[in-house]
Design an enzyme around this catalytic site. Structure first.
Site, PDB file in Angstrom:
ATOM      1  N   VAL A   1       0.883  -1.173   0.000  1.00  0.00           N
ATOM      2  CA  VAL A   1       0.000   0.000   0.000  1.00  0.00           C
ATOM      3  C   VAL A   1       0.921   1.222   0.000  1.00  0.00           C
ATOM      4  O   VAL A   1       1.909   1.265   0.751  1.00  0.00           O
ATOM      5  CB  VAL A   1      -0.943  -0.003   1.225  1.00  0.00           C
ATOM      6  CG1 VAL A   1      -1.720   1.304   1.306  1.00  0.00           C
ATOM      7  CG2 VAL A   1      -1.910  -1.190   1.147  1.00  0.00           C
TER       8      VAL A   1
ATOM      9  N   LEU B   1      -5.288  -2.069   2.721  1.00  0.00           N
ATOM     10  CA  LEU B   1      -4.862  -3.479   2.813  1.00  0.00           C
ATOM     11  C   LEU B   1      -6.074  -4.363   3.126  1.00  0.00           C
ATOM     12  O   LEU B   1      -6.268  -5.410   2.507  1.00  0.00           O
ATOM     13  CB  LEU B   1      -3.794  -3.648   3.905  1.00  0.00           C
ATOM     14  CG  LEU B   1      -3.452  -5.107   4.230  1.00  0.00           C
ATOM     15  CD1 LEU B   1      -2.770  -5.780   3.046  1.00  0.00           C
ATOM     16  CD2 LEU B   1      -2.555  -5.196   5.467  1.00  0.00           C
TER      17      LEU B   1
ATOM     18  N   TYR C   1      -0.705  -9.879  10.244  1.00  0.00           N
ATOM     19  CA  TYR C   1      -1.504 -10.883   9.544  1.00  0.00           C
ATOM     20  C   TYR C   1      -2.371 -11.799  10.411  1.00  0.00           C
ATOM     21  O   TYR C   1      -3.212 -12.511   9.880  1.00  0.00           O
ATOM     22  CB  TYR C   1      -0.587 -11.700   8.612  1.00  0.00           C
ATOM     23  CG  TYR C   1      -0.005 -10.806   7.538  1.00  0.00           C
ATOM     24  CD1 TYR C   1      -0.823 -10.297   6.543  1.00  0.00           C
ATOM     25  CD2 TYR C   1       1.330 -10.401   7.563  1.00  0.00           C
ATOM     26  CE1 TYR C   1      -0.330  -9.429   5.584  1.00  0.00           C
ATOM     27  CE2 TYR C   1       1.839  -9.531   6.604  1.00  0.00           C
ATOM     28  CZ  TYR C   1       1.007  -9.052   5.621  1.00  0.00           C
ATOM     29  OH  TYR C   1       1.488  -8.182   4.675  1.00  0.00           O
TER      30      TYR C   1
ATOM     31  N   PHE D   1       9.202 -16.190  -1.071  1.00  0.00           N
ATOM     32  CA  PHE D   1       8.436 -15.578  -2.169  1.00  0.00           C
ATOM     33  C   PHE D   1       7.838 -14.253  -1.736  1.00  0.00           C
ATOM     34  O   PHE D   1       7.853 -13.920  -0.572  1.00  0.00           O
ATOM     35  CB  PHE D   1       7.333 -16.538  -2.642  1.00  0.00           C
ATOM     36  CG  PHE D   1       6.386 -16.975  -1.556  1.00  0.00           C
ATOM     37  CD1 PHE D   1       6.746 -17.981  -0.659  1.00  0.00           C
ATOM     38  CD2 PHE D   1       5.146 -16.380  -1.403  1.00  0.00           C
ATOM     39  CE1 PHE D   1       5.885 -18.377   0.360  1.00  0.00           C
ATOM     40  CE2 PHE D   1       4.279 -16.772  -0.393  1.00  0.00           C
ATOM     41  CZ  PHE D   1       4.648 -17.768   0.496  1.00  0.00           C
TER      42      PHE D   1
HETATM   43  C1  COA Z   1       1.788  -3.220   5.631  1.00  0.00           C
HETATM   44  C2  COA Z   1       0.886  -2.439   4.691  1.00  0.00           C
HETATM   45  C3  COA Z   1       0.496  -3.355   3.501  1.00  0.00           C
HETATM   46  C4  COA Z   1      -0.387  -2.025   5.429  1.00  0.00           C
HETATM   47  O1  COA Z   1      -1.304  -1.395   4.529  1.00  0.00           O
HETATM   48  P1  COA Z   1      -2.466  -0.366   5.051  1.00  0.00           P
HETATM   49  O2  COA Z   1      -3.363  -0.092   3.908  1.00  0.00           O
HETATM   50  O3  COA Z   1      -1.842   0.787   5.754  1.00  0.00           O
HETATM   51  O4  COA Z   1      -3.259  -1.263   6.111  1.00  0.00           O
HETATM   52  P2  COA Z   1      -4.802  -1.069   6.555  1.00  0.00           P
HETATM   53  O5  COA Z   1      -5.055   0.394   6.861  1.00  0.00           O
HETATM   54  O6  COA Z   1      -5.731  -1.721   5.603  1.00  0.00           O
HETATM   55  O7  COA Z   1      -4.774  -1.894   7.883  1.00  0.00           O
HETATM   56  C5  COA Z   1      -5.361  -3.180   7.997  1.00  0.00           C
HETATM   57  C6  COA Z   1      -5.234  -3.620   9.410  1.00  0.00           C
HETATM   58  O8  COA Z   1      -3.861  -3.953   9.684  1.00  0.00           O
HETATM   59  C7  COA Z   1      -3.371  -3.121  10.732  1.00  0.00           C
HETATM   60  N1  COA Z   1      -1.982  -2.787  10.377  1.00  0.00           N
HETATM   61  C8  COA Z   1      -1.547  -2.219   9.246  1.00  0.00           C
HETATM   62  N2  COA Z   1      -0.216  -2.125   9.265  1.00  0.00           N
HETATM   63  C9  COA Z   1       0.197  -2.618  10.433  1.00  0.00           C
HETATM   64  C10 COA Z   1       1.455  -2.781  11.041  1.00  0.00           C
HETATM   65  N3  COA Z   1       2.577  -2.401  10.432  1.00  0.00           N
HETATM   66  N4  COA Z   1       1.503  -3.383  12.247  1.00  0.00           N
HETATM   67  C11 COA Z   1       0.378  -3.767  12.875  1.00  0.00           C
HETATM   68  N5  COA Z   1      -0.861  -3.640  12.343  1.00  0.00           N
HETATM   69  C12 COA Z   1      -0.938  -3.056  11.144  1.00  0.00           C
HETATM   70  C13 COA Z   1      -4.278  -1.918  10.789  1.00  0.00           C
HETATM   71  O9  COA Z   1      -4.303  -1.378  12.080  1.00  0.00           O
HETATM   72  C14 COA Z   1      -5.604  -2.517  10.389  1.00  0.00           C
HETATM   73  O10 COA Z   1      -6.208  -3.181  11.476  1.00  0.00           O
HETATM   74  P3  COA Z   1      -7.816  -3.423  11.537  1.00  0.00           P
HETATM   75  O11 COA Z   1      -8.326  -3.454  10.117  1.00  0.00           O
HETATM   76  O12 COA Z   1      -7.935  -4.738  12.201  1.00  0.00           O
HETATM   77  O13 COA Z   1      -8.343  -2.278  12.303  1.00  0.00           O
HETATM   78  C15 COA Z   1       1.604  -1.185   4.138  1.00  0.00           C
HETATM   79  O14 COA Z   1       2.005  -0.394   5.229  1.00  0.00           O
HETATM   80  C16 COA Z   1       2.818  -1.475   3.273  1.00  0.00           C
HETATM   81  O15 COA Z   1       2.693  -1.625   2.075  1.00  0.00           O
HETATM   82  N6  COA Z   1       4.051  -1.532   3.852  1.00  0.00           N
HETATM   83  C17 COA Z   1       5.294  -1.766   3.109  1.00  0.00           C
HETATM   84  C18 COA Z   1       5.352  -3.100   2.374  1.00  0.00           C
HETATM   85  C19 COA Z   1       5.030  -4.279   3.272  1.00  0.00           C
HETATM   86  O16 COA Z   1       5.484  -4.348   4.386  1.00  0.00           O
HETATM   87  N7  COA Z   1       4.254  -5.205   2.718  1.00  0.00           N
HETATM   88  C20 COA Z   1       3.932  -6.423   3.386  1.00  0.00           C
HETATM   89  C21 COA Z   1       4.761  -7.495   2.720  1.00  0.00           C
HETATM   90  S1  COA Z   1       4.594  -9.007   3.578  1.00  0.00           S
END
Ligand code: COA
Length: 402
Positions: free
Chosen positions: A88, A98, A127, A402
């Protein structure tokens, strides 16, 4: 698929979206992507188009999956979606993108009928809410090989040959296939992933030398030399063995690399390496972490696919706070084989879906999770039987990242 929420559209990607998905991945993973790497990735996920989030026509989020086959305890092969490249945009974080992407993506995975969804996690706190539990454990070890002396009972079977990996391809791929077929959590490795390993591109060496290979009829090691704080290190990228002899012989060879000070490798916590040495303490664990995470998409199909170490007659209540995979399941095991059906009967055990994912490959114990109140059992005897039934004869391990 097309949904819109708060000005964000979620839909499946088309070929034209890829350039923007690549920019998003580069920014989110803070890693430039070569054309070669992008092509490799596109081929891996070609089974199903990515799902993307759009703000107007900007791609601000993406998720995708690689079709995989994994081994489960007992040796059966189970189809899995390998969820990957979840991103994201930093401009759009923490506003539910997400969650929206995952809802669409996992609905699609559920409809495809695969019993498992798997991923590796950049952070441990994200997750669980989506039903994923850490399901394999990896220990990184570092051995000061100057002091490593084989134990008098350590086998010395020999049989190790030194090779150039790319010139002895089948010596690696054949062993991997045999190892994968018996190792819970290990995925079938596609040809294109092997191609990338044997190509051994300089950009993917992490500052190390080109790759070296040692092979045995029942095992192999791929490693490279890197500079460490106190002299050079043989960093093992991968060691796979299907017999104790291969394990002992390959470790003797690695610990015989006189011109390196340390050997570093990633092993399961139960790896017998410390017992091959007179001083097992030399095998110093420098990190212990999760690798593969499992979300069970179809509880009955997944539980019937694996084998068990003990007979069972229990009703398990599985709570899925994300989608609708949960419910109450009557699980009956005889001679290792399970029958699992939905039921309305009162449960003997209650747990969340992520906890069942953690137990599934045998790498985590029910009694440990119960001690943290992550699993509630009706009585101590039920917990004891459930705990030992879900063990595995072989250590779970991820086959390839992966
Ligand atoms: C991690 C990532 C995908 C989160 O995306 P996002 O759109 O900000 O997440 P959302 O707002 O949809 O959050 C979804 C849920 O996860 C939680 N969440 C999101 N990031 C989190 C984090 N780093 N740690 C803990 N919880 C997290 C939110 O609080 C939310 O909880 P809820 O829906 O139960 O209230 C984004 O920050 C990102 O792309 N980071 C860099 C790449 C990465 O790490 N990708 C994952 C590869 S495995």
């Amino acid at each position: 698929m097309m949904t819109s929420d708060g000005g964000i559209t979620i839909r499946t990607a088309t070929e034209q979206d890829w350039p923007k998905i690549i920019v998003l991945n580069e920014i989110c993973f803070v890693t430039p992507q070569t054309a070669e790497f992008t092509a490799h990735w596109q081929q891996l996920v070609s089974g199903a188009p990515p799902i993307i989030a759009l703000d107007d026509d900007e791609v601000v989020g993406a998720t995708m999956d690689i079709p995989m086959t994994v081994t489960v305890p007992g040796g059966a092969s189970v189809a899995a979606a390998g969820v990957t490249a979840v991103t994201v945009a930093p401009t759009h974080r923490r506003r539910g993108i997400l969650r929206a992407l995952y809802t669409a993506h996992h609905t699609r995975i559920g409809e495809s009928g695969v019993p498992l969804s798997i991923l590796t996690a950049s952070e441990g706190g994200i997750y669980g809410r989506f039903g994923y539990g850490p399901a394999t454990v990896e220990a990184t070890v570092s051995i000061d090989r100057r002091f490593a002396i084989p134990h008098p009972h350590a086998p010395d079977p020999g049989g190790v040959r030194m090779v150039h990996p790319a010139e002895s391809r089948s010596a690696f791929t054949d062993v991997y296939d045999r190892w994968q077929a018996v190792t819970p959590g290990a995925q079938v490795r596609p040809e294109i992933v092997w191609n990338r390993i044997f190509a051994d591109r300089e950009s993917e060496r992490g500052g190390g030398t080109a790759q070296f290979g040692l092979v045995h009829p029942d095992g192999y090691v791929l490693y490279r030399r890197v500079s460490g704080d106190n002299g050079s290190v043989a960093r093992v990228d991968e060691i796979r063995t299907v017999s104790s002899d291969a394990h002992a012989a390959l470790w003797r060879a690695l610990l015989g690399l006189d011109l390196v000070r340390r050997v570093e490798a990633h092993l399961t916590p139960e790896d017998p390496l410390p017992y091959l040495l007179t001083d097992g303490r030399l095998v110093r664990t420098t990190s212990r972490h999760d690798e593969l995470w499992v979300r069970i998409m179809d509880v009955a199909a997944a539980l019937e696919a694996r084998t068990y170490r003990r007979d069972l007659d229990v009703v398990v209540q599985v709570d899925d706070g994300f989608l609708s995979a949960g419910g109450r399941f009557a699980l009956t095991v005889r001679d290792g084989k399970a029958v699992c059906t939905r039921t309305d009967a009162a449960p003997h055990l209650v747990l969340d879906l992520d906890v069942l994912g953690s137990l599934y490959l045998g790498a985590h114990r029910a009694r440990t999770l119960a001690a943290a109140n992550r699993l509630r059992a009706a009585d101590a005897d039920t917990l004891d039987r459930f705990d030992s039934a879900f063990g595995s004869d072989r250590d779970a391990q991820m086959g390839w990242a992966f």
